[in-house]
Design a protein around this motif. Sequence first.
Motif: not given
Length: 118
Positions: A59-64, A79-87, A99-103
């Motif tokens: 359902v949720a993916w975290l790519h580092i 999968a709910c539509g949340r899409d965030r990125s960070a640099v 990400h952990n909080d959203h899960r």
Amino acid sequence: MSAPDRPPLKSITPATDGPRAAVPTPPPAAVGEPKGAARKGDRTAVVPDPHPGDGRRPVAWLHIVAPRGAVPTATSRCACGRDRSAVGHAKVHALITEHNDHREHCPLRNPQEGRAAA
């Protein structure tokens, strides 16, 4: 020194004696017509799936991406539509926490019932 004999590069087709009648081709087989054992009525064996599912799905993916000596980047998708990125180091750490909080609170992982759903 002489070059070895080589065959000519183009072949000349000999002339025909005259026109000839076309040879008819056999009629084509029906598309999808069974052949062999299926035509005889033999059943094929149905085997169970070698990798049966257990009902879970991602359902949720975290790519580092953190190459040595370079600026790290991260992407958090759900999968709910949340899409965030960070640099950057600080923002990537913050995104991991988000990400952990959203899960924990995602509506796809924790369906709401009753009054809270409305």
